[in-house]
Design a protein around this motif. Sequence first.
Motif, PDB file in Angstrom:
ATOM      1  N   PHE A  90      -6.148  73.873   8.830  1.00  0.00           N
ATOM      2  CA  PHE A  90      -6.413  74.144  10.239  1.00  0.00           C
ATOM      3  C   PHE A  90      -5.164  74.068  11.096  1.00  0.00           C
ATOM      4  O   PHE A  90      -5.099  74.647  12.166  1.00  0.00           O
ATOM      5  CB  PHE A  90      -7.462  73.170  10.784  1.00  0.00           C
ATOM      6  CG  PHE A  90      -8.836  73.489  10.290  1.00  0.00           C
ATOM      7  CD1 PHE A  90      -9.564  74.512  10.850  1.00  0.00           C
ATOM      8  CD2 PHE A  90      -9.399  72.778   9.251  1.00  0.00           C
ATOM      9  CE1 PHE A  90     -10.832  74.826  10.389  1.00  0.00           C
ATOM     10  CE2 PHE A  90     -10.656  73.078   8.782  1.00  0.00           C
ATOM     11  CZ  PHE A  90     -11.377  74.108   9.356  1.00  0.00           C
ATOM     12  N   ILE A  91      -4.169  73.339  10.626  1.00  0.00           N
ATOM     13  CA  ILE A  91      -2.964  73.169  11.420  1.00  0.00           C
ATOM     14  C   ILE A  91      -2.032  74.365  11.249  1.00  0.00           C
ATOM     15  O   ILE A  91      -1.430  74.822  12.205  1.00  0.00           O
ATOM     16  CB  ILE A  91      -2.255  71.859  11.042  1.00  0.00           C
ATOM     17  CG1 ILE A  91      -3.170  70.679  11.411  1.00  0.00           C
ATOM     18  CG2 ILE A  91      -0.907  71.733  11.718  1.00  0.00           C
ATOM     19  CD1 ILE A  91      -2.740  69.363  10.831  1.00  0.00           C
ATOM     20  N   GLU A  92      -1.957  74.910  10.044  1.00  0.00           N
ATOM     21  CA  GLU A  92      -1.022  76.004   9.786  1.00  0.00           C
ATOM     22  C   GLU A  92      -1.671  77.269   9.230  1.00  0.00           C
ATOM     23  O   GLU A  92      -1.437  78.354   9.742  1.00  0.00           O
ATOM     24  CB  GLU A  92       0.060  75.548   8.803  1.00  0.00           C
ATOM     25  CG  GLU A  92       0.977  74.499   9.358  1.00  0.00           C
ATOM     26  CD  GLU A  92       1.985  74.019   8.333  1.00  0.00           C
ATOM     27  OE1 GLU A  92       2.175  74.685   7.301  1.00  0.00           O
ATOM     28  OE2 GLU A  92       2.570  72.954   8.572  1.00  0.00           O
ATOM     29  N   ARG A  93      -2.467  77.144   8.200  1.00  0.00           N
ATOM     30  CA  ARG A  93      -2.917  78.327   7.468  1.00  0.00           C
ATOM     31  C   ARG A  93      -3.886  79.215   8.258  1.00  0.00           C
ATOM     32  O   ARG A  93      -3.690  80.416   8.346  1.00  0.00           O
ATOM     33  CB  ARG A  93      -3.568  77.912   6.147  1.00  0.00           C
ATOM     34  CG  ARG A  93      -2.757  77.000   5.254  1.00  0.00           C
ATOM     35  CD  ARG A  93      -1.667  77.646   4.430  1.00  0.00           C
ATOM     36  NE  ARG A  93      -2.031  78.630   3.483  1.00  0.00           N
ATOM     37  CZ  ARG A  93      -2.317  78.423   2.206  1.00  0.00           C
ATOM     38  NH1 ARG A  93      -2.335  77.213   1.713  1.00  0.00           N
ATOM     39  NH2 ARG A  93      -2.566  79.429   1.405  1.00  0.00           N
ATOM     40  N   LEU A  94      -4.954  78.623   8.802  1.00  0.00           N
ATOM     41  CA  LEU A  94      -5.924  79.422   9.554  1.00  0.00           C
ATOM     42  C   LEU A  94      -5.286  80.041  10.792  1.00  0.00           C
ATOM     43  O   LEU A  94      -5.440  81.248  11.023  1.00  0.00           O
ATOM     44  CB  LEU A  94      -7.155  78.587   9.914  1.00  0.00           C
ATOM     45  CG  LEU A  94      -8.257  79.319  10.692  1.00  0.00           C
ATOM     46  CD1 LEU A  94      -8.771  80.524   9.917  1.00  0.00           C
ATOM     47  CD2 LEU A  94      -9.400  78.363  11.007  1.00  0.00           C
ATOM     48  N   PRO A  95      -4.537  79.283  11.602  1.00  0.00           N
ATOM     49  CA  PRO A  95      -3.886  79.923  12.749  1.00  0.00           C
ATOM     50  C   PRO A  95      -2.940  81.060  12.345  1.00  0.00           C
ATOM     51  O   PRO A  95      -2.860  82.070  13.037  1.00  0.00           O
ATOM     52  CB  PRO A  95      -3.117  78.764  13.413  1.00  0.00           C
ATOM     53  CG  PRO A  95      -3.911  77.556  13.047  1.00  0.00           C
ATOM     54  CD  PRO A  95      -4.399  77.821  11.649  1.00  0.00           C
ATOM     55  N   GLU A  96      -2.240  80.893  11.237  1.00  0.00           N
ATOM     56  CA  GLU A  96      -1.336  81.955  10.761  1.00  0.00           C
ATOM     57  C   GLU A  96      -2.121  83.236  10.451  1.00  0.00           C
ATOM     58  O   GLU A  96      -1.708  84.336  10.833  1.00  0.00           O
ATOM     59  CB  GLU A  96      -0.579  81.467   9.521  1.00  0.00           C
ATOM     60  CG  GLU A  96       0.431  82.437   8.987  1.00  0.00           C
ATOM     61  CD  GLU A  96       1.689  82.535   9.833  1.00  0.00           C
ATOM     62  OE1 GLU A  96       2.327  83.601   9.797  1.00  0.00           O
ATOM     63  OE2 GLU A  96       2.034  81.567  10.514  1.00  0.00           O
ATOM     64  N   LEU A  97      -3.257  83.094   9.778  1.00  0.00           N
ATOM     65  CA  LEU A  97      -4.091  84.255   9.472  1.00  0.00           C
ATOM     66  C   LEU A  97      -4.608  84.918  10.754  1.00  0.00           C
ATOM     67  O   LEU A  97      -4.574  86.143  10.887  1.00  0.00           O
ATOM     68  CB  LEU A  97      -5.289  83.842   8.604  1.00  0.00           C
ATOM     69  CG  LEU A  97      -4.992  83.461   7.166  1.00  0.00           C
ATOM     70  CD1 LEU A  97      -6.236  82.859   6.511  1.00  0.00           C
ATOM     71  CD2 LEU A  97      -4.529  84.676   6.383  1.00  0.00           C
ATOM     72  N   ILE A  98      -5.078  84.115  11.677  1.00  0.00           N
ATOM     73  CA  ILE A  98      -5.604  84.653  12.934  1.00  0.00           C
ATOM     74  C   ILE A  98      -4.486  85.357  13.703  1.00  0.00           C
ATOM     75  O   ILE A  98      -4.673  86.471  14.210  1.00  0.00           O
ATOM     76  CB  ILE A  98      -6.258  83.538  13.780  1.00  0.00           C
ATOM     77  CG1 ILE A  98      -7.519  83.013  13.078  1.00  0.00           C
ATOM     78  CG2 ILE A  98      -6.597  84.053  15.181  1.00  0.00           C
ATOM     79  CD1 ILE A  98      -8.104  81.748  13.704  1.00  0.00           C
TER      80      ILE A  98
END
Length: 187
Positions: free
Chosen positions: A117-125
């Motif tokens: 939630f800190i890096e991976r999901l925001p990067e995808l979004i």
Amino acid sequence: MAQKAEYRNAIRSKKLIKNAFIELLQAKTLDRITVTNIVEKAELNRGTFYAHYTDINMLIQSIEDEVAQSLYNLLSDAENPYLFKNPRSMFLKISQYLEENKELILVLMGSQSTNLFIERLPELIAKHLASSEDIDEEMRGSISFKERCYFYAGGAGSLYMAWFRGTVSGSLEDVAYRLADIIRQGY
């Protein structure tokens, strides 16, 4: 033929290891889980674990990679070139995936070693927002636009994380609607 059986056995072993690890994380903190605990729960030997993973951190990374890849595939399959005008479908897909995999996500969050939630999901979004066709090419290439995408994406990741922690009310679908409204209003 032996190679196919070996491949199936590797897939089966990895699945048993991951399932055992997830079950253990529901009962113990990460620092209390050992490779021995995992292989005993999975009914495998230590050599099988080490054939696939160097340590527990690599196992966590592998699980997180699978989640991130699933989310990436989900977002890639979503045919919505106008994400800033209508980001709702993207957030509904993310919310649906998170709802369907709620136990796994909670376990990953509880492991304290995930950056989903800190890096991976925001990067995808952010990548999907940056590809939005409702923004002209010149604007899409600007630093301020990319910063805006990361700002929205970071907020989305934080809001999802807050929902899982119980500090945001409503359903994940409600979160998707709120996120879509925030982006449409800020656009």
